[in-house]
Design an enzyme around this catalytic site. Sequence first.
Site, mmCIF file in Angstrom:
data_model
loop_
_atom_site.group_PDB
_atom_site.id
_atom_site.type_symbol
_atom_site.label_atom_id
_atom_site.label_comp_id
_atom_site.label_asym_id
_atom_site.label_seq_id
_atom_site.Cartn_x
_atom_site.Cartn_y
_atom_site.Cartn_z
ATOM 1 N N LYS A 111 0.817 -1.430 -0.068
ATOM 2 C CA LYS A 111 -0.170 -0.050 0.007
ATOM 3 C C LYS A 111 0.800 1.340 -0.065
ATOM 4 O O LYS A 111 0.633 2.394 -0.553
ATOM 5 C CB LYS A 111 -0.979 0.046 1.262
ATOM 6 C CG LYS A 111 -2.063 -1.064 0.952
ATOM 7 C CD LYS A 111 -3.187 -0.681 1.959
ATOM 8 C CE LYS A 111 -4.356 -1.749 1.607
ATOM 9 N NZ LYS A 111 -5.265 -1.705 2.655
ATOM 10 N N LYS A 192 -7.889 -12.523 -7.125
ATOM 11 C CA LYS A 192 -9.126 -12.492 -6.198
ATOM 12 C C LYS A 192 -9.959 -11.104 -6.825
ATOM 13 O O LYS A 192 -9.479 -10.025 -7.214
ATOM 14 C CB LYS A 192 -8.696 -12.093 -4.806
ATOM 15 C CG LYS A 192 -8.672 -13.500 -3.905
ATOM 16 C CD LYS A 192 -8.213 -13.198 -2.452
ATOM 17 C CE LYS A 192 -8.785 -11.973 -2.050
ATOM 18 N NZ LYS A 192 -8.613 -12.058 -0.438
ATOM 19 N N LYS A 195 -12.202 -5.144 -4.103
ATOM 20 C CA LYS A 195 -12.828 -3.562 -4.424
ATOM 21 C C LYS A 195 -11.697 -2.591 -4.715
ATOM 22 O O LYS A 195 -12.094 -1.629 -5.193
ATOM 23 C CB LYS A 195 -13.638 -3.180 -3.267
ATOM 24 C CG LYS A 195 -12.992 -3.232 -1.978
ATOM 25 C CD LYS A 195 -14.063 -3.019 -0.903
ATOM 26 C CE LYS A 195 -13.587 -3.580 0.539
ATOM 27 N NZ LYS A 195 -14.519 -3.666 1.696
#
Length: 327
Positions: A111, A192, A195
């Site tokens: 991130k 996967k 979102k």
Amino acid sequence: MARVLSGIQPSGDLHLGNYFGAVRNWVSDQERTDAFFCVVDLHALTQSLDPEDLRRQSLDLACVLLAAGIDPEKCTLFLQSHVPSHQQLAWILECSATFGELKRMTQFKDKAGDQEAVRVGLFTYPVLMAADILLYDANEVPVGDDQRQHLELTREIANRFNNRYGQTFVVPTATIPKVGARVMDLQHPERKMSKSVNSPLGTIGILDKPVEIEKKIKKAVTDNDGIVSFDVEAKPGLANLLTLFGACLGEDPEEISKRYERYGDLKKDVAEALIESLRPLQERYQTFSADIPEVLRILHHGALKAREVAEVTYQRAADAVGLVSEA
Ligand code: TRP
């Protein structure tokens, strides 16, 4: 009775991966355990979110969870920010966790990437998560595979604290759901459903309308050998559709595959099964989202129950490290 705690971020609309991989398991956990479920709004602050979006998404997530069958009579549902002990314990734990440990967290590395201004909260995120878990003496923590490392860190921090200051925390175990289906992106079945990746056709939201679900299933990537079989390696797109179908029906995807010869027939029935599985949830969602005062009452009641447990644990930890208790 086992004590369960899990958390979910209010960072946008839930999709089928969240539903079949997590939320639906929570609904069964509440029947067999003393379960605490937490909308982790403080964790969402690590992203740059518009304040109104954060507020709306937090309440919306609460509506979705209630609509999915999380029952405040059977478990404790609350917002993380309503229980101040989470932040209080996080500080104490930050003084046990090390810089090196946090630096090794792969989610942080992913991130933070090469961002110029990385928020400190993104770095300490796993310690707040450890506080969420340890405050409730949770022995089971249902999480997805991507949270395994954070759970390991939580165990490490708990053990270190107990060794240093005396037995204070229950050391939790991660329970990666047995029946939880691993739902893949419909357009990129090798990754996967998520979102955070922009793949509107690859992701089905649990509030998607029937026509959208039909369209996305119809367009889902398969392969062109025309043989219906369940083979995750060789036929990931088809396997994903069968997995979703299996999750809806509570059946083994491989068994289901034997009943089909044509991709088109299978897709039609998968879409229908999804629409039917989500229908009751979508109807209940309408009811809850039309009555936010009621949802706020439920969350308030949850926060009262959560605080009762969390404050006791916090006090135990504060005493252990030598903070003077107030007269
Ligand atoms: N980090 C978790 C996720 O992104 C969310 C989370 C926060 C959590 N606190 C938790 C999960 C405590 C389990 C227990 O999925």
